[in-house]
Design a protein around this motif. Structure first.
Motif, short mmCIF file in Angstrom:
data_model
loop_
_atom_site.label_atom_id
_atom_site.label_comp_id
_atom_site.label_asym_id
_atom_site.label_seq_id
_atom_site.Cartn_x
_atom_site.Cartn_y
_atom_site.Cartn_z
N ARG A 74 -45.80 -138.08 -44.88
CA ARG A 74 -46.26 -139.48 -44.83
C ARG A 74 -46.18 -140.01 -43.40
NH1 ARG A 74 -42.84 -143.59 -45.44
NH2 ARG A 74 -43.75 -145.64 -45.46
N ASN A 75 -45.07 -139.73 -42.72
CA ASN A 75 -44.91 -140.17 -41.33
C ASN A 75 -45.95 -139.52 -40.42
OD1 ASN A 75 -42.73 -141.77 -42.03
ND2 ASN A 75 -41.23 -140.18 -41.56
N VAL A 76 -46.22 -138.25 -40.64
CA VAL A 76 -47.21 -137.53 -39.84
C VAL A 76 -48.59 -138.16 -40.06
CG1 VAL A 76 -48.43 -135.33 -39.55
CG2 VAL A 76 -45.93 -135.36 -39.74
N ILE A 77 -48.94 -138.40 -41.30
CA ILE A 77 -50.25 -138.99 -41.61
C ILE A 77 -50.37 -140.38 -41.00
CG2 ILE A 77 -51.70 -139.84 -43.50
CD1 ILE A 77 -50.62 -137.37 -45.12
N GLU A 78 -49.32 -141.17 -41.05
CA GLU A 78 -49.35 -142.49 -40.41
C GLU A 78 -49.56 -142.35 -38.91
OE1 GLU A 78 -45.76 -144.40 -41.69
OE2 GLU A 78 -46.62 -144.96 -43.62
N SER A 79 -48.94 -141.36 -38.31
CA SER A 79 -49.12 -141.10 -36.89
C SER A 79 -50.56 -140.71 -36.58
CB SER A 79 -48.17 -139.99 -36.43
OG SER A 79 -48.41 -139.63 -35.10
N LEU A 80 -51.16 -139.90 -37.44
CA LEU A 80 -52.55 -139.48 -37.24
C LEU A 80 -53.51 -140.66 -37.42
CD1 LEU A 80 -52.48 -136.03 -39.05
CD2 LEU A 80 -52.30 -136.49 -36.60
N ILE A 81 -53.18 -141.56 -38.33
CA ILE A 81 -54.00 -142.77 -38.50
C ILE A 81 -53.97 -143.59 -37.21
CG2 ILE A 81 -54.13 -145.00 -39.70
CD1 ILE A 81 -53.19 -143.46 -42.24
N ALA A 82 -52.80 -143.70 -36.60
CA ALA A 82 -52.69 -144.43 -35.33
C ALA A 82 -53.51 -143.74 -34.24
CB ALA A 82 -51.22 -144.53 -34.91
N THR A 83 -53.52 -142.42 -34.26
CA THR A 83 -54.32 -141.65 -33.29
C THR A 83 -55.80 -141.99 -33.43
OG1 THR A 83 -52.73 -139.83 -33.27
CG2 THR A 83 -54.96 -139.33 -32.53
N VAL A 84 -56.28 -142.03 -34.68
CA VAL A 84 -57.68 -142.35 -34.93
C VAL A 84 -57.98 -143.79 -34.51
CG1 VAL A 84 -59.40 -142.69 -36.76
CG2 VAL A 84 -57.98 -140.64 -36.75
N LYS A 85 -57.07 -144.70 -34.79
CA LYS A 85 -57.28 -146.10 -34.39
C LYS A 85 -57.36 -146.25 -32.88
CE LYS A 85 -55.41 -148.39 -38.44
NZ LYS A 85 -54.35 -149.27 -38.98
N ASP A 86 -56.70 -145.34 -32.15
CA ASP A 86 -56.77 -145.34 -30.68
C ASP A 86 -58.03 -144.64 -30.18
OD1 ASP A 86 -54.38 -146.68 -30.39
OD2 ASP A 86 -53.20 -144.86 -30.03
N LYS A 87 -58.91 -144.29 -31.14
CA LYS A 87 -60.20 -143.64 -30.84
C LYS A 87 -60.03 -142.28 -30.19
CE LYS A 87 -62.40 -147.98 -30.74
NZ LYS A 87 -63.36 -148.85 -30.70
N ARG A 88 -58.95 -141.58 -30.58
CA ARG A 88 -58.74 -140.21 -30.11
C ARG A 88 -59.09 -139.26 -31.24
NH1 ARG A 88 -52.75 -141.02 -27.98
NH2 ARG A 88 -52.55 -140.51 -30.15
N VAL A 89 -59.38 -138.03 -30.88
CA VAL A 89 -59.76 -137.01 -31.85
C VAL A 89 -58.51 -136.36 -32.43
CG1 VAL A 89 -60.95 -134.79 -32.16
CG2 VAL A 89 -61.92 -136.54 -30.66
N VAL A 90 -58.50 -136.19 -33.74
CA VAL A 90 -57.40 -135.51 -34.41
C VAL A 90 -57.80 -134.05 -34.59
CG1 VAL A 90 -56.04 -135.34 -36.52
CG2 VAL A 90 -56.61 -137.58 -35.60
#
Length: 64
Positions: free
Chosen positions: A39-55
């Motif tokens: 869950r924490n990892v997924i939340e971190s990845l959501i933040a990455t996407v919101k920063d307009k970076r590629v996951v």
């Protein structure tokens, strides 16, 4: 996109944390001992996407 092409990011997360993730619509079901970590990892990845970076695998691995 968080899941990646053919869900490769989610599959990598499942394998790395030894758990199972199922998506139903916009809800993720996570089963396993490391569900809270996932869950924490997924939340971190959501933040990455919101920063307009590629996951990609590197981002997933860094989040783990």
């Amino acid at each position: 996109m968080i899941f990646g092409e053919r869900d490769k990011n989610i599959k990598h997360l499942e394998k790395s944390l030894n758990l199972k993730i199922n998506a139903r619509g916009n809800i993720l079901y996570i089963k396993g001992k490391n569900a809270d970590k996932a869950r924490n990892v997924i939340e971190s990845l959501i933040a990455t996407v919101k920063d307009k970076r590629v996951v990609d695998n590197e981002e997933v691995e860094a989040a783990i």
